[in-house]
Each structure stands twice: as C-alpha cells, then as structure tokens.
Design a protein around this motif. Structure first.
Motif, PDB file in Angstrom:
ATOM      1  N   PRO A 109     -51.362 -35.100 -71.004  1.00  0.00           N
ATOM      2  CA  PRO A 109     -52.172 -35.463 -72.181  1.00  0.00           C
ATOM      3  C   PRO A 109     -53.665 -35.534 -71.850  1.00  0.00           C
ATOM      4  O   PRO A 109     -54.478 -34.888 -72.504  1.00  0.00           O
ATOM      5  CB  PRO A 109     -51.593 -36.826 -72.586  1.00  0.00           C
ATOM      6  CG  PRO A 109     -50.179 -36.795 -72.089  1.00  0.00           C
ATOM      7  CD  PRO A 109     -50.231 -36.026 -70.795  1.00  0.00           C
ATOM      8  N   ARG A 168     -48.843 -29.712 -68.780  1.00  0.00           N
ATOM      9  CA  ARG A 168     -49.545 -30.129 -70.000  1.00  0.00           C
ATOM     10  C   ARG A 168     -49.771 -31.642 -69.997  1.00  0.00           C
ATOM     11  O   ARG A 168     -49.251 -32.347 -70.859  1.00  0.00           O
ATOM     12  CB  ARG A 168     -48.752 -29.741 -71.251  1.00  0.00           C
ATOM     13  CG  ARG A 168     -48.607 -28.242 -71.472  1.00  0.00           C
ATOM     14  CD  ARG A 168     -48.030 -27.951 -72.853  1.00  0.00           C
ATOM     15  NE  ARG A 168     -47.748 -26.532 -73.015  1.00  0.00           N
ATOM     16  CZ  ARG A 168     -46.523 -26.003 -72.960  1.00  0.00           C
ATOM     17  NH1 ARG A 168     -45.476 -26.782 -72.735  1.00  0.00           N
ATOM     18  NH2 ARG A 168     -46.339 -24.715 -73.120  1.00  0.00           N
ATOM     19  N   THR A 205     -50.245 -22.740 -74.704  1.00  0.00           N
ATOM     20  CA  THR A 205     -49.237 -23.337 -75.576  1.00  0.00           C
ATOM     21  C   THR A 205     -48.814 -22.326 -76.618  1.00  0.00           C
ATOM     22  O   THR A 205     -49.667 -21.793 -77.333  1.00  0.00           O
ATOM     23  CB  THR A 205     -49.792 -24.591 -76.278  1.00  0.00           C
ATOM     24  OG1 THR A 205     -50.275 -25.514 -75.289  1.00  0.00           O
ATOM     25  CG2 THR A 205     -48.728 -25.252 -77.121  1.00  0.00           C
ATOM     26  N   ASN A 262     -51.048 -41.324 -69.797  1.00  0.00           N
ATOM     27  CA  ASN A 262     -50.063 -40.310 -69.433  1.00  0.00           C
ATOM     28  C   ASN A 262     -48.695 -40.870 -69.062  1.00  0.00           C
ATOM     29  O   ASN A 262     -47.671 -40.270 -69.419  1.00  0.00           O
ATOM     30  CB  ASN A 262     -50.601 -39.431 -68.302  1.00  0.00           C
ATOM     31  CG  ASN A 262     -51.767 -38.577 -68.755  1.00  0.00           C
ATOM     32  OD1 ASN A 262     -52.306 -38.755 -69.843  1.00  0.00           O
ATOM     33  ND2 ASN A 262     -52.185 -37.641 -67.912  1.00  0.00           N
ATOM     34  N   THR A 280     -51.232 -35.031 -78.798  1.00  0.00           N
ATOM     35  CA  THR A 280     -50.361 -35.832 -77.942  1.00  0.00           C
ATOM     36  C   THR A 280     -51.011 -37.168 -77.611  1.00  0.00           C
ATOM     37  O   THR A 280     -50.381 -38.234 -77.700  1.00  0.00           O
ATOM     38  CB  THR A 280     -50.061 -35.054 -76.642  1.00  0.00           C
ATOM     39  OG1 THR A 280     -49.439 -33.813 -76.969  1.00  0.00           O
ATOM     40  CG2 THR A 280     -49.157 -35.854 -75.726  1.00  0.00           C
ATOM     41  N   CYS A 281     -52.287 -37.136 -77.242  1.00  0.00           N
ATOM     42  CA  CYS A 281     -53.003 -38.368 -76.883  1.00  0.00           C
ATOM     43  C   CYS A 281     -53.085 -39.339 -78.058  1.00  0.00           C
ATOM     44  O   CYS A 281     -52.884 -40.557 -77.891  1.00  0.00           O
ATOM     45  CB  CYS A 281     -54.412 -38.031 -76.402  1.00  0.00           C
ATOM     46  SG  CYS A 281     -54.476 -37.175 -74.818  1.00  0.00           S
ATOM     47  N   TYR A 292     -54.244 -24.343 -69.934  1.00  0.00           N
ATOM     48  CA  TYR A 292     -53.096 -25.010 -70.536  1.00  0.00           C
ATOM     49  C   TYR A 292     -52.582 -24.197 -71.726  1.00  0.00           C
ATOM     50  O   TYR A 292     -52.837 -24.533 -72.881  1.00  0.00           O
ATOM     51  CB  TYR A 292     -53.474 -26.418 -70.994  1.00  0.00           C
ATOM     52  CG  TYR A 292     -53.904 -27.348 -69.874  1.00  0.00           C
ATOM     53  CD1 TYR A 292     -52.969 -27.885 -69.008  1.00  0.00           C
ATOM     54  CD2 TYR A 292     -55.246 -27.667 -69.688  1.00  0.00           C
ATOM     55  CE1 TYR A 292     -53.349 -28.732 -67.971  1.00  0.00           C
ATOM     56  CE2 TYR A 292     -55.641 -28.519 -68.658  1.00  0.00           C
ATOM     57  CZ  TYR A 292     -54.689 -29.048 -67.806  1.00  0.00           C
ATOM     58  OH  TYR A 292     -55.071 -29.886 -66.790  1.00  0.00           O
ATOM     59  N   ARG A 302     -52.723 -30.958 -76.710  1.00  0.00           N
ATOM     60  CA  ARG A 302     -52.889 -32.142 -75.868  1.00  0.00           C
ATOM     61  C   ARG A 302     -53.618 -33.274 -76.597  1.00  0.00           C
ATOM     62  O   ARG A 302     -53.276 -34.452 -76.426  1.00  0.00           O
ATOM     63  CB  ARG A 302     -53.621 -31.770 -74.581  1.00  0.00           C
ATOM     64  CG  ARG A 302     -52.774 -30.876 -73.683  1.00  0.00           C
ATOM     65  CD  ARG A 302     -53.571 -30.283 -72.552  1.00  0.00           C
ATOM     66  NE  ARG A 302     -54.079 -31.283 -71.652  1.00  0.00           N
ATOM     67  CZ  ARG A 302     -55.298 -31.257 -71.112  1.00  0.00           C
ATOM     68  NH1 ARG A 302     -56.142 -30.278 -71.430  1.00  0.00           N
ATOM     69  NH2 ARG A 302     -55.689 -32.215 -70.290  1.00  0.00           N
TER      70      ARG A 302
END
Length: 784
Positions: A103, A101, A329, A81, A267-268, A327, A264
């Motif tokens: 990750p 949000r 989005t 993160n 993103t990771c 979360y 998410r």
C-alpha cells in the motif's frame, strides 16, 4: 447507483437511435460524482509522494505534521501495511508471476510519485499543508529508467526479480520459421517503438470509504468500472465477509481501464478508514493523475513478415518487449500476452512466432488502458504498409491478397485463436469506397506536383470481446415490475461514459414490450444489484443483453399467462407492445402492464392455476465461448507540412462490424471516443521521463491531448455480421482505440513516402517529423 428515466413514451426497439438517458443529467451538472458525496464527520486524505525515482527510505519525521491543527493521523508503511490481510484481484490470472503491491512504499521508493505516507485531516487544505511538513530522509539510488536496457542493468526495481523481469511468455520459436524466411521472395523487418501515454479520464480517481463499527460494515463510494470487484477486493483487504462491504458507484467520469481495479492509493484509504472508524475521502488531483495513476502503451517490438512473389504472407513473427513500470495492475501478462497471440490479425497467415517480455522500471505502473493489446495492430499494420512500399504493391491491394473472407471462416489463427462471425474484407471495402480511394490517389498525385504532401493510411483488426475469464464469464440482472406497472432493472453497472444506462433501459423495454418512459435502471450498488464483472473487455452491452433476455423471458411468459387468463385467449395469442398486452388481431382488447401488475400483486386468487404472485425475476447469462469477435477498418487521410512537421487530418472513416447495434447513438459514441484517444497516441500524447526518472509532463501544458480543433469529423459505416451471443450482439468499446493509431501512422508515412521516410518511433510530433525528413534528406536510414 444510477437511476434515470427517459422523457419520451416511445417503445425502446433495439436498433433505434434512442436519445441517451444520462445526457440531460450530466450536461446540466446534475450528476453525482465521488467528490459530490459528503458524510457526517468526513475527513480528507493526501499522500506524501516520493520526489525521487529510486531511493532508500530513511528516517521519517512526522512531528510537525501531527502538531498541525486539524490533522487526525499520519500513516507510514510501518503503520498501515501490516493491517492489510490480503491484496489480490479477481482479474489476476492464476499461475502468473507475483507482482509486489505494498500500500505505501516499503524500504525503497520506486518511482517519482510513489506514495510514502498518508495524511488524514479535517479538510484537504490542511492535509496538503501537513504533507509538506513530513520530513523524509532519502538515500538516492541509481534508477532503472529505460526498460529497453533494464534486463542488463545491475540495479533491480524489486529485489528477487532478476533482470527486472516481470515475466516472459512465448509461442512457437522464431527459429522454426527461419527456413520460410530464408526462401521467401520478400522479407521485411521493422523495429517499432510506442511511447508511454495515459488514460486521462475526465474525472480522476477518488473514493469515500466509511467504516461503521456498530454495523461492522464498510461502505465505499468510488469512481470505478467494477463495483463488485471493489467489494471483493475490500473484503479480502480488511478481512471481512463480502456482505459486510457495500460499494456504490454513482456517475463515473470515464475509466478506460484505469478504474477497473482499485490501485495502491485506494488500498491505503480503505485501510485508513477501517483504522479510524470514520469516513475518509480522497480525490486525486490532476498532477497526481498524470504522475502516479498509471501509464499504458510503453513497448517495442521487432516485427517481420515473409512474402511470396505475389505478395502473399508466408510467415510472421514478433518479438515484443513491454515496460510495466514499478507496480503494474493487474498482472502485466494478462494484457500483454494477447499482443503476440493476436499479431496475425485478420490475415491468412499460417505460420507465426512470438515472444513477450515484461520489464520492471522505476516509472509509474502500467494499467489496462483501453485495448491493452493494441500494439499488435500498430506493429502489424505499420509493417504491412512498410512491406507494400518495399515490394511495390499498393497497401490496399496487399491487404486484399491476404485478408480473410467470410467463406473461409471459421479460421484458426496459428496461435490458437479461432475467428468466426467477422467480416474484415467487407469492412475494408466499405471504408475505401466511402473514401473513394482511387479519387484520393489522383488528388494525392496532383498535390505532390504542387509541393503538398497528402497521405492515406488504414488499419483492419479483429477484437476479442465479451471475454470468458472466470470473473467475467457471467452477468446477472433482476427485473421488478412494480404494482403500478413501472419497471426497475437492476444490473451490476460500471457505467463510465459508455451509456450503459440507456442500453439497459432500451434492452428491457424491448424485451418486455414496455414504453421507454416506464423503465428505469438501478446500477452500481452491490447491496441491491446482482453480481457482475463491470465494464471492461468490450463486454457490457452483449453480456447485459444476455442477462436481461434471460430474466425478461420469465416475466414475458408470466405476463402473457395472466393476460390470456383475463382476456380468454391463449398465451401465444398475446402481443406485448407499448406497455400493453393485447390479443392478436383485436388490438382494442387488452390490458395495460399496470393492470396486469395489479392482478399479480393484489389479486393472487384470480391468477391462472400454478402462477405465483408478483412480477419479478432474476437471471444470469454465461458467455457462449471464450471470445466474441468484432472487427473494423479505419481509414485516415492527412496532409503533412514538410517544413514545420505539422500533421492535419483531413478525413477519418471507420467501417465497424459489431453485429446488430442496440443503439447506434451509443455505438457511434464509443467509436468516436476511442478513435480520438488513438489519434492522441499517434500524434500528441506522451509521458516521457528524463534520465533521472522524473516525469516531464505532469500538467496539461506539457501533456498534450487532442481537441476538437485537431480531430476531423469521423464518418462511420456499418457492416453487420451476427455473433453467437444473445441478440447476435458484439462488443464495441475498445475498438476505436485499437484501430486509430495505426491508421494515422500509416497516413503520415504515406504522405512522407516520396522522401523514403519509414515510421519507427512514436509519437509523430512535429519535431520528430522534421527530424525524420532531415535524416532522409541526409541519406540516413532509420528513426532512432
């Protein structure tokens, strides 16, 4: 990037039923999806997910996982993160409340399926084995499962968000309308609850992210609706410039809003690829998709209308509350606030009020599923049928008395949205004529005399398409006519089952007077295509049409100038058709597009004075207004077995006004797909949670989707009202999913009306219908 060529030599006239280009590739298994992408040294990702809806994260032991042969890394929030520079979306509207949000889950897990750790290994099998070896100490906490009571819960999904509020907005206060309601001849109120269900694309989410240190470049192959949004997001995330990020979207097996923005997990994976300096692949499996990708539609409202003695609507109000999960989005208000704004629908309503509340819960986050404001039509249209029964008016007659006519447009609804270029009453009349409404009512009466219960339901709605939010306000195109006369059309893309390939080829062929077989489209590669907002908001067809027309106009002028110069004619005398330029009146005198291109590239000294070499151009279209309105009426008939609760759909009719159709095959395909999704939401699909916050439908054994067995043939009629946009086109992508659920619900309610049943809770599963009937027979009112 997608590229295909039509096998026919016909001209792609707009309005023609041109066969879809992509079909042959996709149905023969020759498509290229994310999981088909391989890269040198490719490694695979698997997430360790929370088994609890809410818990404090204690010690995380990675020892055994890291010792497994083939494991490259295991990341936790502490590792991953802090490497995120910025997490934001272009589609998050300015001024909205912030949405957390991270990750990977930090300090607490907030829903079952919350990603807590990320395993990177040589293959997916090793990664999954290693994920089983990660040991996490959880301290269970009381979850907030029921969003309806979340505001009063002592527990918070996110610290700092009092009352579990993700935001509130509203229009005119309900108190302003009390005098109207108090004096009205008829007042009807209804509480309507819509269950959570899911986008469920055929292809789950997935990406391959590859960081090249020597090039300082991130390349991302991803299943997405918006490649340029992913590029901007990734650049901000890793602290790079946009030209250091290349995003490639090849075939995408459905999106429905789920794939409009990277979530998410994506993103990771992007952060892990940057850290490892190699290519990392993650493909969501179906259980992850059903448990942790994103939900939609979970909301309720108290809706009310006041009528005069003749059944004319005097006022309407809606108090709307929505579950946004843990979360959401993008910002939940972006898709949720239109519920109240659009609640008046296509009706002559002058006084309204609305309120909108958005509540966090320990469930999977809400995403922008197809027609995210769809509940406005569910609440309004179910309430109208309820009102018709209470007042004693046929539901169609009630609508006729209140529906806007073309000669009343433009019409400003009381929430500030100005409708124009729509034909709601015309679509209603066409749909009921296709049904032969009076004949159905006679058949219904005869069936009831025999103990069979038939019903008919309708929904008429208006849909904002081609929205002008800043990120979506423009669309670009580049057209290159190569020296051989073949045409390449470059657009941003986001083709995800909506036949954007066919649309682009057909538009370009028509605009240039070229054969379909001479035109090819290149989409979805941010390195070579102009910026575009992608697929969302029913915008792709009309926006791309504008961009292609702007671009093609430059090339048409140049082609005509070159041809006129060679053929000793005036440019205005040159006709373009079938990849040829001919002199009007003498069709045998002409040049092929290839001959003109040869002149443009290789004979520059022979060009008309002032004409530059080459045949390529770029253009950009800006939408002319905040929304281009489309509208439709859905009509459904059904039979309900009052012993088993089974609903059998008999006929399904859609009268659609999306303006002139670029390709009826594509338009009708969009209507079919959206309609089936709405039928699923009305009768079958449901993502329930138990009292501990565990999802109880994480396989297709439990999560029911409609199949060809349950869905009748869908009959489509068209009413064409031109729009102010290019080609007079409108959007059509989301409409089917908006209008279908209310039509089905009203059909079931009509079938059960002899028993005094009113619809309140969805979905209408067989067990719920039997329960409704049992309560009605026992003299109980209500559904909850």
């Amino acid at each position: 990037m997608t590229g295909a060529q039509i096998a026919t030599g016909t001209t792609g006239a707009v309005g023609a039923r041109v066969p879809r280009i992509e079909d042959a590739r996709l149905v023969t298994g020759a498509g290229t999806f994310v999981d088909d992408v391989t890269r040198p040294g490719l490694v695979h990702a698997c997430f360790v997910r929370s088994p609890l809806a809410r818990a404090r994260i204690g010690e995380i032991d990675l020892t055994d996982a890291l010792e497994l042969d083939g494991v490259l890394a295991v990341y936790t929030a502490a590792d991953l993160n802090p490497t995120a520079r910025e997490i934001s979306y272009d589609l998050d509207m300015a001024g909205m409340p912030p949405v957390p949000r991270p990750p990977l889950a930090e300090e607490e897990v907030r829903f079952v399926g919350d990603p807590v750790a990320l395993v990177i290994a040589a293959d997916r099998y090793i990664a999954e084995d290693a994920a089983e070896l990660v040991i996490i100490d959880y301290e269970p906490l009381d979850p907030v499962v029921d969003y309806v009571t979340a505001a009063d819960s002592p527990n918070l999904v996110h610290a700092g968000f009092a009352g579990n509020s993700a935001g509130e907005m509203g229009g005119r206060p309900a108190a302003d309308l009390e005098p109207i309601f108090d004096s009205a001849a008829h007042v009807v109120r209804q509480n309507i609850f819509q269950q959570a269900y899911l986008p469920v694309p055929m292809e789950t989410r997935g990406l391959v992210a590859e960081w090249s240190a020597p090039m300082a470049e991130m390349t991302v192959w991803i299943s997405t609706q918006s490649p340029h949004e992913v590029r901007a997001f990734c650049a901000r995330l890793i602290g790079a410039d946009e030209h250091q990020v290349r995003v490639i979207a090849r075939d995408t097996g459905g999106g429905f809003g789920l794939k409009q923005l990277p979530l998410r997990e994506e993103t990771c994976v992007l952060l892990a690829a940057r850290a490892l300096g190699c290519a990392v692949k993650w493909i969501e499996d179906r259980q992850e998709n059903l448990m942790a990708s994103g939900m939609a539609r979970h909301e309720h409202a108290e809706a009310a209308m006041a009528f005069d003695a003749e059944g004319r609507i005097l006022a309407a109000s809606i108090a709307h509350v929505q579950n946004v999960g843990a979360y959401p989005t993008p910002s939940p208000i972006t898709g949720g606030i239109p519920v109240g704004i659009l609640f008046p629908g296509p009706y002559r309503i002058t006084d309204t009020s609305f309120s909108a509340k958005f509540r966090y819960s320990n469930t999977v986050g809400r995403v922008a599923y197809r027609g995210p404001w769809q509940f406005e039509s569910v609440a309004r249209e179910v309430l109208l049928d309820h009102a018709a029964r209470r007042i004693g008016i046929d539901p169609i007659d009630l609508r006729r008395r209140n529906m806007l006519r073309r000669d009343e447009l433009p019409w400003a609804n009381p929430n500030g949205m100005t409708y124009d270029n729509i034909s709601p009453l015309e679509t209603l009349e066409q749909a009921i004529e296709m049904l032969d409404y009076d004949r159905f009512r006679r058949a219904q009466r005869n069936a009831r005399a025999q103990g069979r219960y038939l019903g008919v339901g309708t929904c008429t709605y208006v849909e904002p398409t081609t929205g002008a939010t800043p990120f979506l306000a423009t669309e670009g195109a580049t057209i290159r006519i190569e020296p051989t006369g073949k045409v390449n059309v470059y657009v941003a893309g986001g083709s995800a089952g909506n036949s954007l390939e066919t649309t682009v080829v057909q538009l370009a062929a028509d605009a240039l007077g070229a054969k379909l077989s001479d035109v090819r489209t290149i989409q979805g590669d941010t390195a070579i295509t102009p910026f575009g907002g992608g697929t969302g908001g029913s915008r792709s067809g009309s926006m791309t049409a504008g961009a292609i027309e702007q671009t093609a106009a430059v090339l048409r002028e140049k082609i005509r100038a070159i041809a006129a110069h060679r053929l000793d004619a005036a440019p205005e005398e040159i006709d373009l058709a079938d990849s040829r330029a001919t002199v009007r009146g003498t069709p045998d005198t002409g040049l092929s597009l290839g001959e003109i291109a040869n002149i443009a590239y290789f004979q520059p000294d022979t060009l008309p004075p002032g004409t530059t070499p080459g045949l390529e151009a770029s253009g950009r279209h800006k939408t002319p207004q905040i929304a281009i309105w489309a509208n439709a009426t859905h009509v459904c008939t059904c039979e309900v077995d009052i012993e088993t609760g089974e609903v059998t759909l008999l006929r399904y009719i859609v009268s659609e006004d999306c303006g002139p159709m670029i390709n009826p095959n594509v338009v009708e395909g969009q209507i079919y797909g959206g309609t089936v999704q709405g039928i699923g939401g009305a009768l079958y699909e449901h993502l329930p949670y138990d009292e501990d916050g565990n999802p109880v439908a994480t396989t297709f054994l439990d999560y029911l989707l409609p199949t060809a067995t349950e869905v009748p043939s869908i009959e489509i009629g068209h009413v064409q009202t031109p729009s102010p946009g290019p080609g007079s086109f409108k959007g059509v992508g989301e409409g089917g999913a908006i209008g279908s659920a209310p039509a089905v619900l009203n059909a079931v309610a009509d079938a059960l009306s002899p028993f005094g049943v009113e619809i309140r809770d969805l979905p209408l599963s067989p067990s719920r219908i039997v329960e409704l009937l049992d309560r009605a027979r026992a003299g109980e009112e209500g559904d909850r």
